[in-house]
Design a protein around this motif. Structure first.
Motif, PDB file in Angstrom:
ATOM      1  N   ALA A 207      -7.022   1.379 -19.523  1.00  0.00           N
ATOM      2  CA  ALA A 207      -7.575   0.291 -18.588  1.00  0.00           C
ATOM      3  C   ALA A 207      -6.629  -0.030 -17.041  1.00  0.00           C
ATOM      4  CB  ALA A 207      -7.753  -1.217 -19.131  1.00  0.00           C
ATOM      5  N   PHE A 208      -5.486  -0.149 -17.046  1.00  0.00           N
ATOM      6  CA  PHE A 208      -4.778  -0.806 -16.269  1.00  0.00           C
ATOM      7  C   PHE A 208      -5.153   1.163 -15.579  1.00  0.00           C
ATOM      8  CE2 PHE A 208      -0.688   0.650 -13.230  1.00  0.00           C
ATOM      9  CZ  PHE A 208      -0.666  -0.834 -12.713  1.00  0.00           C
ATOM     10  N   LYS A 209      -4.923   1.784 -15.391  1.00  0.00           N
ATOM     11  CA  LYS A 209      -5.484   2.809 -14.228  1.00  0.00           C
ATOM     12  C   LYS A 209      -6.509   2.767 -13.908  1.00  0.00           C
ATOM     13  CE  LYS A 209      -2.506   5.573 -14.010  1.00  0.00           C
ATOM     14  NZ  LYS A 209      -1.328   5.251 -13.027  1.00  0.00           N
ATOM     15  N   LEU A 210      -7.820   2.224 -14.305  1.00  0.00           N
ATOM     16  CA  LEU A 210      -8.909   2.446 -13.576  1.00  0.00           C
ATOM     17  C   LEU A 210      -9.337   0.997 -12.316  1.00  0.00           C
ATOM     18  CD1 LEU A 210     -12.352   2.336 -13.013  1.00  0.00           C
ATOM     19  CD2 LEU A 210     -12.204   1.140 -15.368  1.00  0.00           C
ATOM     20  N   ILE A 211      -7.990   0.221 -13.047  1.00  0.00           N
ATOM     21  CA  ILE A 211      -8.041  -1.101 -12.164  1.00  0.00           C
ATOM     22  C   ILE A 211      -6.812  -0.200 -11.088  1.00  0.00           C
ATOM     23  CG2 ILE A 211      -5.749  -3.157 -11.982  1.00  0.00           C
ATOM     24  CD1 ILE A 211      -6.876  -4.071 -14.829  1.00  0.00           C
ATOM     25  N   HIS A 212      -6.002  -0.243 -11.217  1.00  0.00           N
ATOM     26  CA  HIS A 212      -5.272   0.447 -10.524  1.00  0.00           C
ATOM     27  C   HIS A 212      -5.905   1.217  -8.829  1.00  0.00           C
ATOM     28  CE1 HIS A 212      -1.317   3.202  -8.823  1.00  0.00           C
ATOM     29  NE2 HIS A 212      -1.601   2.563  -7.854  1.00  0.00           N
ATOM     30  N   ARG A 216      -6.608  -0.213  -5.654  1.00  0.00           N
ATOM     31  CA  ARG A 216      -6.213   0.751  -4.321  1.00  0.00           C
ATOM     32  C   ARG A 216      -7.790   0.950  -3.219  1.00  0.00           C
ATOM     33  NH1 ARG A 216      -5.117   6.799  -4.945  1.00  0.00           N
ATOM     34  NH2 ARG A 216      -2.547   6.460  -5.807  1.00  0.00           N
ATOM     35  N   GLU A 217      -9.188   1.561  -3.697  1.00  0.00           N
ATOM     36  CA  GLU A 217     -10.114   1.609  -3.294  1.00  0.00           C
ATOM     37  C   GLU A 217     -10.671   0.165  -2.664  1.00  0.00           C
ATOM     38  OE1 GLU A 217     -11.838   4.129  -2.198  1.00  0.00           O
ATOM     39  OE2 GLU A 217     -10.469   5.002  -3.790  1.00  0.00           O
ATOM     40  N   ARG A 218     -10.098  -1.385  -2.563  1.00  0.00           N
ATOM     41  CA  ARG A 218     -10.371  -2.330  -1.828  1.00  0.00           C
ATOM     42  C   ARG A 218      -8.905  -2.874  -1.105  1.00  0.00           C
ATOM     43  NH1 ARG A 218     -15.115  -1.560  -1.814  1.00  0.00           N
ATOM     44  NH2 ARG A 218     -17.199  -2.310  -3.464  1.00  0.00           N
ATOM     45  N   GLY A 219      -8.135  -1.937  -0.712  1.00  0.00           N
ATOM     46  CA  GLY A 219      -6.766  -1.680   0.340  1.00  0.00           C
ATOM     47  C   GLY A 219      -6.207  -2.970  -0.183  1.00  0.00           C
ATOM     48  N   ARG A 220      -6.278  -2.965  -2.241  1.00  0.00           N
ATOM     49  CA  ARG A 220      -5.505  -4.206  -2.152  1.00  0.00           C
ATOM     50  C   ARG A 220      -4.387  -3.736  -3.793  1.00  0.00           C
ATOM     51  NH1 ARG A 220      -9.992  -8.987  -3.799  1.00  0.00           N
ATOM     52  NH2 ARG A 220      -7.842 -10.117  -4.159  1.00  0.00           N
ATOM     53  N   GLU A 221      -3.730  -2.335  -3.137  1.00  0.00           N
ATOM     54  CA  GLU A 221      -3.194  -1.642  -3.788  1.00  0.00           C
ATOM     55  C   GLU A 221      -1.731  -2.555  -4.323  1.00  0.00           C
ATOM     56  OE1 GLU A 221      -1.793   2.689  -5.101  1.00  0.00           O
ATOM     57  OE2 GLU A 221      -2.444   2.210  -3.172  1.00  0.00           O
ATOM     58  N   PRO A 225       0.475  -3.940  -9.447  1.00  0.00           N
ATOM     59  CA  PRO A 225       1.444  -4.075 -10.193  1.00  0.00           C
ATOM     60  C   PRO A 225       1.704  -5.594 -10.854  1.00  0.00           C
ATOM     61  CG  PRO A 225       2.124  -2.883  -8.304  1.00  0.00           C
ATOM     62  CD  PRO A 225       0.629  -3.508  -8.151  1.00  0.00           C
ATOM     63  N   GLY A 226       1.152  -5.919 -10.405  1.00  0.00           N
ATOM     64  CA  GLY A 226       1.302  -7.494 -11.139  1.00  0.00           C
ATOM     65  C   GLY A 226       0.595  -7.814 -12.469  1.00  0.00           C
ATOM     66  N   PHE A 227      -1.003  -6.543 -12.950  1.00  0.00           N
ATOM     67  CA  PHE A 227      -0.984  -6.766 -14.277  1.00  0.00           C
ATOM     68  C   PHE A 227      -0.263  -6.367 -15.269  1.00  0.00           C
ATOM     69  CE2 PHE A 227      -4.879  -6.283 -11.486  1.00  0.00           C
ATOM     70  CZ  PHE A 227      -5.077  -7.946 -11.728  1.00  0.00           C
ATOM     71  N   LEU A 228       1.223  -5.792 -15.258  1.00  0.00           N
ATOM     72  CA  LEU A 228       1.988  -5.053 -15.991  1.00  0.00           C
ATOM     73  C   LEU A 228       2.696  -5.530 -16.917  1.00  0.00           C
ATOM     74  CD1 LEU A 228       3.035  -2.071 -13.286  1.00  0.00           C
ATOM     75  CD2 LEU A 228       2.078  -2.187 -15.163  1.00  0.00           C
ATOM     76  N   LYS A 229       2.766  -6.509 -16.520  1.00  0.00           N
ATOM     77  CA  LYS A 229       2.819  -7.827 -17.938  1.00  0.00           C
ATOM     78  C   LYS A 229       2.257  -7.159 -19.147  1.00  0.00           C
ATOM     79  CE  LYS A 229       3.173 -11.337 -14.761  1.00  0.00           C
ATOM     80  NZ  LYS A 229       3.217 -11.322 -13.578  1.00  0.00           N
ATOM     81  N   VAL A 250       5.834  -0.714 -19.127  1.00  0.00           N
ATOM     82  CA  VAL A 250       6.945  -1.274 -20.014  1.00  0.00           C
ATOM     83  C   VAL A 250       8.126  -2.208 -19.347  1.00  0.00           C
ATOM     84  CG1 VAL A 250       7.837  -1.770 -22.126  1.00  0.00           C
ATOM     85  CG2 VAL A 250       5.974  -0.291 -22.112  1.00  0.00           C
ATOM     86  N   ALA A 251       8.855  -1.232 -18.113  1.00  0.00           N
ATOM     87  CA  ALA A 251       9.805  -1.578 -17.937  1.00  0.00           C
ATOM     88  C   ALA A 251       9.950  -2.544 -16.697  1.00  0.00           C
ATOM     89  CB  ALA A 251      11.287  -0.472 -17.170  1.00  0.00           C
ATOM     90  N   LEU A 252       9.103  -2.337 -16.137  1.00  0.00           N
ATOM     91  CA  LEU A 252       8.552  -2.993 -14.765  1.00  0.00           C
ATOM     92  C   LEU A 252       7.582  -3.822 -15.543  1.00  0.00           C
ATOM     93  CD1 LEU A 252       7.103   0.100 -12.689  1.00  0.00           C
ATOM     94  CD2 LEU A 252       8.933  -1.415 -11.822  1.00  0.00           C
TER      95      LEU A 252
END
Length: 577
Positions: A207-212, A216-221, A225-229, A250-252
């Motif tokens: 799901a995160f890969k889809l978000i990423h 990116r397409e909306r210029g907000r890449e 990383p804020g979703f990684l928590k 997980v580390a990030l």
């Protein structure tokens, strides 16, 4: 009293000391850490440095995943046209965290998005046609799954015939014969024809890969990383391998978690009692936060998880976090009861002699929400694949867990004609079966397991990373080992062995199950050791001045501001008095 005698065979890794010393000098780490890095496949300095310094650069391009272009194009069209999007998530911790992050991401991008997380007991696992019919009635024309759908062929055929676009995001193994289902796009690194370089992503990771890609397409890449928590929580709690991309995720995510501002996440961290010192580990995710999230889907309705992370007010977030905490306490009690009843059924059942290579244990009315957890504990106790089935009338719902040497999904596939449905991974799966088919399923699964497993595979073993002297044990080694965090599946906390410890004083049994003792080497420096559930695993405890060999994990234990080195015992062997 004499010391408990272990029935585990210790396999002690013998590192190449010269190679370890050379790598240690190049990296500036201790030889022990260098030896562990080599043993875990990082012989070259470049590979070892990458392992020790997880970074955003280690996240793969999302467009390497098959189906990503089509999925992103359809979602952006829906966002731009204000077309409502339904997220259809799974009810476990992997699915609920994935649903929460995708919901938040889509809304941040301006989407009109809702969600549906099925109830474990009234709806069952995965995408169901009834759920899709309701989506159509509610006006949805686009559905995105999270952590489910890869084997939902019939419901997706219905969706296609009724003008409902489906995007599947999942990580479970597809049906070997039917392949991927008829969706508009399928995002799954394990589907046939997908060249994505990391096959170990959890459902929340997909799901995160889809978000990423969307951001990116909306210029907000830079916001991705804020979703990684949240992705880190779901990844650890789903016991995904913490290697490759998962290790970076997980580390990030862990590094960012203490700074979380989401009211629900903050309330959950607080009620789980972690992060007080500004640091969090994978242990906090896997054993404190994760189980509380998972308990909602196991004991109640998983919607509470999404509601928690959507909460805007602190009071509401606290109420929902306390709700999850209560469900988790209920889960623990139910799990303990089912485990005990299942062990009794296995040991006293008429089929005991036939279950030489796999345990298939069934009982009426067993809590379906915890049978998977019980199966995991029983597989560990018996050191063989285990299926625990909860019977309700003529229907049984089962959860299966395996040991390292056995591909469980292959075994279930051989028995597929006896199963109403099944799905999962090589070492964890779920199934539905009719009561009358259980004896034949038990026989056939044991037959298949016997053809794959040797007697040595069934012998309990303990892999020891290194044998070290008592003089090596201390804060410095504990600090050195922290460079290898996060620990978890695929990167376990190192287990060391030390020979001929002397027991200082009489050991204690705590809460009738844990064994606590103080030991020392020839230098007479006392070291505290605890064997969690050691009192249950052995009928006797060692006495003062016994000589014992210990296998253990080394931990710098924080308690009320005091930090002490502690040995978390995994096994014990008596030497001599």
């Amino acid at each position: 009293m004499s010391a408990p005698r272990s029935n585990k065979r210790w396999i002690v890794h013998q590192p190449d000391l010269s190679q370890a010393a050379e790598l240690a000098a190049v990296l500036g780490v201790s030889p022990v850490v260098a030896g562990l890095l080599i043993a875990r496949g990082h012989q070259s300095p470049d590979s070892a440095r990458a392992f020790l310094t997880p970074s955003l650069d280690q996240l793969h391009d999302p467009y390497l995943m098959r189906g990503m272009t089509d999925a992103v194009k359809r979602l952006l069209r829906a966002i731009d046209n204000r077309e409502p999007i339904l997220i259809y998530g799974d009810y476990d911790v992997d699915g609920t965290t994935g649903t929460a992050v995708l919901l938040r991401a889509l809304r941040m991008l301006g989407a009109t998005a809702g969600y549906h997380v099925p109830h474990r007991f009234t709806e069952g696992y995965g995408i169901q046609q009834a759920g899709l019919e309701k989506a159509v009635r509610d006006g949805y024309k686009l559905v995105v799954s999270v952590d489910c759908g890869i084997r939902a062929h019939e419901p997706l055929h219905w969706a296609r015939a009724n003008g409902l676009d489906i995007i599947i995001t999942d990580h479970h193994l597809p049906d070997e014969d039917e392949g991927s289902p008829p969706a508009l796009a399928v995002l799954n690194p394990n589907q046939h024809g997908c060249d994505y370089p990391d096959k170990n992503l959890a459902g929340v990771g997909v799901a995160f890969k889809l978000i990423h890609a969307l951001f990116r397409e909306r210029g907000r890449e830079a916001q991705a990383p804020g979703f990684l928590k949240m992705v880190a929580i779901g990844t650890v709690a789903d016991v995904a391998k913490l290697s490759g991309e998962n290790r970076a995720i997980v580390a990030l995510g862990l590094a960012d978690l203490p700074r979380a501002v989401n009211p629900g996440l903050r309330a959950l961290i607080d009620i789980a009692g972690c992060g007080d010192d500004g640091e969090m580990t994978a242990y906090d995710l896997g054993f404190r936060i994760g189980p509380r999230i998972n308990a909602a889907g196991r004991m109640d309705a998983a919607r509470a998880v999404i509601e928690l992370f959507e909460a805007k007010e602190k009071a509401e977030a606290r109420r929902l976090a306390e709700h999850l905490d209560t469900r988790n306490s209920e889960r623990k009690e139910a799990q303990r009861e089912i485990f005990n009843r299942a062990i009794e059924e296995f040991e006293g059942g008429a089929e005991r002699a036939a279950q030489t290579h796999a345990a298939v244990i069934a009982g009426d009315g067993w809590h379906r929400g915890v049978i998977g957890l019980a199966a995991s504990k029983i597989a560990e106790r018996l050191n063989r694949p285990c299926v625990v089935i909860s019977l309700d009338g003529d229907v049984g719902h089962g959860s299966a867990r395996s040991i390292a040497a056995y591909h469980l999904f292959d075994g279930l596939t051989v028995c597929r004609d006896l199963l109403d449905k099944f799905g999962g991974h090589s070492h964890a799966a779920g199934l539905a079966i009719r009561r009358e088919h259980i004896p034949e399923f038990r026989r056939r699964l044991n037959e298949h397991a016997a053809s794959c497993l040797t007697e040595e595979d069934l012998e309990p073993v303990l892999a020891i990373d290194a044998e070290i002297s008592p003089q090596s044990i201390g804060f410095q080694l504990a600090r050195d080992l922290s460079a290898l965090e996060p620990f978890g599946a695929g990167n376990p906390r190192p287990i060391f062995a030390t020979r001929a410890f002397r027991v200082l004083g009489e050991p204690q049994i705590i809460k009738e199950q844990h064994l606590k003792l103080r030991v020392a080497g020839d230098n007479n420096r006392p070291i505290e050791a605890i064997w969690w559930r050691g009192g249950e695993e052995s009928e006797q405890t060692p006495k003062a001045n016994d000589r014992i060999d210990l296998a253990y994990e080394l931990e710098a234990n924080r308690w009320h501001g005091d930090i002490r080195v502690q040995l978390n015992v995994k096994d014990m062997k008596v030497s001599a008095s």
